[in-house]
Design an enzyme around this catalytic site. Structure first.
Site, PDB file in Angstrom:
ATOM      1  N   HIS A  81     -34.142  19.409  10.674  1.00 42.40           N
ATOM      2  CA  HIS A  81     -35.366  19.977  11.206  1.00 42.40           C
ATOM      3  C   HIS A  81     -35.125  21.555  11.622  1.00 42.40           C
ATOM      4  CE1 HIS A  81     -37.172  16.099  10.942  1.00 42.40           C
ATOM      5  NE2 HIS A  81     -36.191  15.373  11.594  1.00 42.40           N
TER       6      HIS A  81
ATOM      7  N   ARG B  16     -43.175  25.170   5.676  1.00 46.29           N
ATOM      8  CA  ARG B  16     -42.040  25.039   6.630  1.00 46.29           C
ATOM      9  C   ARG B  16     -40.743  25.411   6.135  1.00 46.29           C
ATOM     10  NH1 ARG B  16     -41.253  18.162   6.829  1.00 46.29           N
ATOM     11  NH2 ARG B  16     -40.851  18.231   4.561  1.00 46.29           N
TER      12      ARG B  16
ATOM     13  N   THR C 252       0.674  -1.349  -0.064  1.00 45.03           N
ATOM     14  CA  THR C 252       0.070  -0.086   0.210  1.00 45.03           C
ATOM     15  C   THR C 252       0.882   1.164   0.037  1.00 45.03           C
ATOM     16  OG1 THR C 252      -0.186   0.252   2.521  1.00 45.03           O
ATOM     17  CG2 THR C 252      -1.941  -1.197   1.242  1.00 45.03           C
TER      18      THR C 252
ATOM     19  N   GLN D  94     -38.923  13.295   0.556  1.00 49.62           N
ATOM     20  CA  GLN D  94     -38.994  12.299  -0.316  1.00 49.62           C
ATOM     21  C   GLN D  94     -39.350  12.736  -1.721  1.00 49.62           C
ATOM     22  OE1 GLN D  94     -40.082  12.024   2.827  1.00 49.62           O
ATOM     23  NE2 GLN D  94     -40.277  10.076   3.574  1.00 49.62           N
TER      24      GLN D  94
HETATM   25  O1  LIG Z   1     -40.455  15.536   4.467  1.00 53.34           O
HETATM   26  C1  LIG Z   1     -40.730  14.699   5.591  1.00 53.34           C
HETATM   27  N1  LIG Z   1     -40.594  13.348   5.488  1.00 53.34           N
HETATM   28  C2  LIG Z   1     -40.858  12.692   6.492  1.00 53.34           C
HETATM   29  O2  LIG Z   1     -40.846  11.167   6.358  1.00 53.34           O
HETATM   30  C3  LIG Z   1     -41.258  13.096   7.487  1.00 53.34           C
HETATM   31  N2  LIG Z   1     -41.353  12.779   8.844  1.00 53.34           N
HETATM   32  C4  LIG Z   1     -41.509  13.701   9.676  1.00 53.34           C
HETATM   33  O3  LIG Z   1     -41.721  13.586  10.958  1.00 53.34           O
HETATM   34  N3  LIG Z   1     -41.421  14.753   9.313  1.00 53.34           N
HETATM   35  C5  LIG Z   1     -41.216  14.483   8.007  1.00 53.34           C
HETATM   36  N4  LIG Z   1     -40.959  15.222   6.824  1.00 53.34           N
END
Ligand SMILES: O=c1[nH]c(=O)c2[nH]c(=O)[nH]c2[nH]1
Length: 282
Positions: A246, A175, A57, A218
């Site tokens: 968050h 949000r 290596t 998602q």
């Molecule tokens: O965009 C989100 N997806 C989640 O799966 C999720 N779960 C959660 O508590 N908040 C959010 N926000």
């Protein structure tokens, strides 16, 4: 019962390489961390300690620096292709070479609109990445980025989820959406203009994030992947990791104040962890 070696690889990780490209009146600066992993006929090294087929290596590390002199002048993908070709062609006992490169990004300073010839800012969280995997049968290039901080202050909602006796999360139609994005996409070929493609794909990611009317992380993750596949035939498949960073509205009522969606607490943990791959139908 007979015991035998299973899958194994070895190589040098985190070969930290910096280089200056010296032009007459300005310098370029690049910094990359290179990791090499070889797969091949190494069973006797494991079973009887025979190192006859083990390219040290330490030699692998030196090869990275030595080949950099001539070959690390363009995109990290090109250097990964050169390194993988070197190790595979010189070592018949090696069946697969995997070279991973993570580039630290430095931006040239500018003063009064004039680019500085040799001073940079950097050390930010965003990195550019690639993994080149080469065998006799072919070469794959999977490139991307990580540590890209994204945030928008509106056009993000999360409603319509199932409620049970443990649900306290209020539905929201407005949000903050924030994430530290990691993306990796497989190219259809090893002979592409990786520099142009990287910037085009990154820009498409940013634009989709900013314009999307998000119903969830998602939903946005898929929209980004879909757009990149629609706009770039050179991309076979894309995987995204988008943790939900968050920002929770802070309750100002105890102080006799209304919080009109302006004051939040940013929480580090726990955090939602959203991953997904977007691919093409056969
Ligand atoms: O965009 C989100 N997806 C989640 O799966 C999720 N779960 C959660 O508590 N908040 C959010 N926000």
């Amino acid at each position: 019962m007979r015991i035998k070696p299973g899958a194994n690889t070895y190589g040098k990780n985190a070969v930290n390489l910096s280089r200056i490209i010296r032009h007459e009146d300005y310098h370029e600066f690049r910094q990359v961390s290179v990791s090499v992993a070889l797969t091949g006929d190494f069973d006797t090294a494991h079973t009887v300690g025979d190192n006859a087929l083990i390219l040290p290596t330490d030699t692998q590390k030196n090869t990275v620096y030595a080949l950099a002199r001539e070959h690390f002048t363009g995109p990290i993908e090109a250097f990964g292709l050169t390194l993988s070709q070197h190790f595979l062609s010189r070592n018949p006992q090696v069946s697969q070479v995997r070279v991973e490169l993570v580039e630290h990004l430095w931006q040239r300073m500018a003063f009064d609109g004039a680019a500085h010839p040799h001073a940079f800012t950097g050390g930010g969280s965003e990195k550019r990445t690639t993994v080149v995997t080469r065998t006799a049968a072919g070469t794959t290039v999977v490139s991307g980025l990580k540590g890209l901080m994204l945030l928008k202050t509106t056009d993000s909602a999360f409603v319509g989820y199932p409620k049970d006796e443990f649900t306290v999360l209020p539905e929201t139609t407005d949000r903050i959406l924030a994430t530290e994005c990691e993306a990796s996409w497989e190219y259809t070929s090893a002979g592409l203009d990786f520099e142009v493609l990287h910037h085009r794909i990154r820009q498409s990611l940013l634009r989709t994030f900013s314009e999307h009317k998000s119903l969830s992380v998602q939903h946005t993750l898929y929209a980004i992947g879909e757009k990149i596949l629609q706009e770039n035939d050179e991309v076979k498949e894309i995987s995204l990791i988008m943790p939900n960073k968050h920002h929770i509205p802070f309750n100002l009522e105890p102080f006799g104040m209304a919080n009109t969606n302006e004051i939040f607490v940013a929480t580090d943990a726990p955090f939602g962890y959203i991953t997904g791959t977007v691919t093409r139908e056969e």
